[in-house]
Design a protein around this motif. Structure first.
Motif, PDB file in Angstrom:
ATOM      1  N   MET A   1       0.846  -1.172   0.000  1.00 35.54           N
ATOM      2  CA  MET A   1       0.000   0.000   0.000  1.00 35.54           C
ATOM      3  C   MET A   1       0.896   1.242   0.000  1.00 35.54           C
ATOM      4  SD  MET A   1      -2.600   1.364   3.023  1.00 35.54           S
ATOM      5  CE  MET A   1      -2.131   0.087   4.114  1.00 35.54           C
ATOM      6  N   THR A   2       0.591   2.190  -0.873  1.00 35.90           N
ATOM      7  CA  THR A   2       1.331   3.444  -0.935  1.00 35.90           C
ATOM      8  C   THR A   2       0.527   4.515  -0.212  1.00 35.90           C
ATOM      9  OG1 THR A   2       2.294   2.851  -3.061  1.00 35.90           O
ATOM     10  CG2 THR A   2       2.368   5.166  -2.451  1.00 35.90           C
ATOM     11  N   LEU A   3       1.191   5.187   0.717  1.00 38.68           N
ATOM     12  CA  LEU A   3       0.576   6.297   1.437  1.00 38.68           C
ATOM     13  C   LEU A   3       1.440   7.537   1.231  1.00 38.68           C
ATOM     14  CD1 LEU A   3      -0.386   4.693   4.853  1.00 38.68           C
ATOM     15  CD2 LEU A   3      -1.941   5.536   3.113  1.00 38.68           C
ATOM     16  N   PRO A   4       0.818   8.693   0.978  1.00 35.38           N
ATOM     17  CA  PRO A   4       1.610   9.914   0.871  1.00 35.38           C
ATOM     18  C   PRO A   4       2.017  10.398   2.263  1.00 35.38           C
ATOM     19  CG  PRO A   4      -0.710  10.409   0.563  1.00 35.38           C
ATOM     20  CD  PRO A   4      -0.605   8.919   0.698  1.00 35.38           C
TER      21      PRO A   4
ATOM     22  N   HIS B   1      -3.041  15.759  -1.593  1.00 37.81           N
ATOM     23  CA  HIS B   1      -3.624  14.636  -0.868  1.00 37.81           C
ATOM     24  C   HIS B   1      -4.468  15.161   0.281  1.00 37.81           C
ATOM     25  CE1 HIS B   1      -0.880  12.118  -3.142  1.00 37.81           C
ATOM     26  NE2 HIS B   1       0.071  12.978  -2.831  1.00 37.81           N
TER      27      HIS B   1
ATOM     28  N   TYR C   1       5.663  13.533   8.057  1.00 38.82           N
ATOM     29  CA  TYR C   1       7.053  13.114   7.887  1.00 38.82           C
ATOM     30  C   TYR C   1       7.921  14.213   8.485  1.00 38.82           C
ATOM     31  CZ  TYR C   1      11.144  11.617   5.015  1.00 38.82           C
ATOM     32  OH  TYR C   1      12.361  11.202   4.553  1.00 38.82           O
TER      33      TYR C   1
ATOM     34  N   GLU D   1      15.293   7.911  -2.155  1.00 33.52           N
ATOM     35  CA  GLU D   1      14.125   8.455  -2.842  1.00 33.52           C
ATOM     36  C   GLU D   1      13.329   9.427  -1.961  1.00 33.52           C
ATOM     37  OE1 GLU D   1      15.690   4.969  -4.479  1.00 33.52           O
ATOM     38  OE2 GLU D   1      14.625   4.975  -2.573  1.00 33.52           O
TER      39      GLU D   1
ATOM     40  N   TRP E   1       5.856  16.348  -0.734  1.00 33.64           N
ATOM     41  CA  TRP E   1       5.189  15.050  -0.695  1.00 33.64           C
ATOM     42  C   TRP E   1       6.149  13.916  -1.005  1.00 33.64           C
ATOM     43  CZ3 TRP E   1       0.670  15.310   1.503  1.00 33.64           C
ATOM     44  CH2 TRP E   1      -0.097  16.458   1.373  1.00 33.64           C
TER      45      TRP E   1
ATOM     46  N   PRO F   1       5.904   9.635  -1.477  1.00 32.90           N
ATOM     47  CA  PRO F   1       5.083   8.425  -1.444  1.00 32.90           C
ATOM     48  C   PRO F   1       5.803   7.346  -0.633  1.00 32.90           C
ATOM     49  CG  PRO F   1       6.170   8.621  -3.569  1.00 32.90           C
ATOM     50  CD  PRO F   1       6.546   9.839  -2.770  1.00 32.90           C
ATOM     51  N   LEU F   2       5.132   6.759   0.318  1.00 28.78           N
ATOM     52  CA  LEU F   2       5.720   5.716   1.153  1.00 28.78           C
ATOM     53  C   LEU F   2       5.063   4.381   0.846  1.00 28.78           C
ATOM     54  CD1 LEU F   2       5.898   7.534   4.610  1.00 28.78           C
ATOM     55  CD2 LEU F   2       7.692   7.317   2.886  1.00 28.78           C
ATOM     56  N   GLU F   3       5.895   3.401   0.586  1.00 27.55           N
ATOM     57  CA  GLU F   3       5.410   2.033   0.367  1.00 27.55           C
ATOM     58  C   GLU F   3       5.360   1.341   1.720  1.00 27.55           C
ATOM     59  OE1 GLU F   3       4.290   0.596  -2.389  1.00 27.55           O
ATOM     60  OE2 GLU F   3       4.680   2.378  -3.595  1.00 27.55           O
ATOM     61  N   LEU F   4       4.169   1.135   2.227  1.00 29.39           N
ATOM     62  CA  LEU F   4       3.998   0.500   3.528  1.00 29.39           C
ATOM     63  C   LEU F   4       3.157  -0.752   3.350  1.00 29.39           C
ATOM     64  CD1 LEU F   4       3.141   3.662   5.645  1.00 29.39           C
ATOM     65  CD2 LEU F   4       5.357   2.550   5.428  1.00 29.39           C
TER      66      LEU F   4
END
Length: 185
Positions: free
Chosen positions: A1-4, A41, A47, A142, A149, A151-154
């Motif tokens: 799941m990608t979350l900003p 978003h 962050y 990255e 912004w 994008p985080l792959e969690l």
């Protein structure tokens, strides 16, 4: 799941997570050259960043939140946020009317307002949900750079506590922002 995730100075991320404020003023990062910051978003993770965090630009009551990076190479994401209101403000007088509702001092607000000879700022009112515990991830190349912004792959759910500000306090703040910006309800 990608979350900003929205990069924000650590001191401001702490202030948002603790409910000291729910308002941020944004212009955009150095690498956001075209139109600057946009509220791309409506829900994101905070962050916290220590890059360019400037003690001289924080209001005195937020100075105690300044600290060195406790975990270089790691990011402790303290909260999830939802955007309730976004205002593009093109009047310095109106932006300065919000000074006591957020963490930056008047000089910082004015500098950001005039940054790149584009006189405007975005004011965002947020509902912030502290993460319990904060979600710690490794910082990757990255994620670096002066952008708003990331994008985080969690691969997991992001559990959050109750909002940092009670609903009544948040609604009062939203009304205060609207009143100071002369926005009709």
């Amino acid at each position: 799941m990608t979350l900003p995730a929205l990069k924000e100075w650590d001191a401001q991320a702490q202030a948002l997570t603790s409910g000291q404020t729910a308002v941020i003023l944004r212009k955009g990062g150095i690498m956001e050259t075209h139109g600057g910051f946009e509220a791309e978003h409506r829900a994101f993770l905070l962050y916290p960043t220590f890059l360019h965090q400037n003690p001289a630009e924080l209001r005195p009551e937020f100075q105690p939140l300044l600290r060195p990076d406790p975990m270089p190479g790691q990011i402790a994401l303290p909260a999830r946020a939802e955007v309730l209101d976004v205002y593009k403000i093109e009047s310095l007088e109106q932006v300065l009317a919000l000074e006591d509702l957020q963490a930056l001092n008047a000089a910082a607000v004015e500098r950001r307002f005039h940054y790149r000879n584009r006189p405007w700022l975005h004011a965002l009112v947020l509902r912030v949900f502290p993460l319990t515990p904060p979600l710690t991830i490794s910082e990757t190349p990255e994620m670096l750079g002066c952008v708003s912004w990331v994008p985080l792959e969690l691969g997991l759910e992001v559990p959050a506590a109750a909002p940092a500000l009670a609903e009544a306090a948040l609604e009062h703040l939203r009304g205060e922002v609207r009143d100071r910006l002369h926005v009709r309800r």
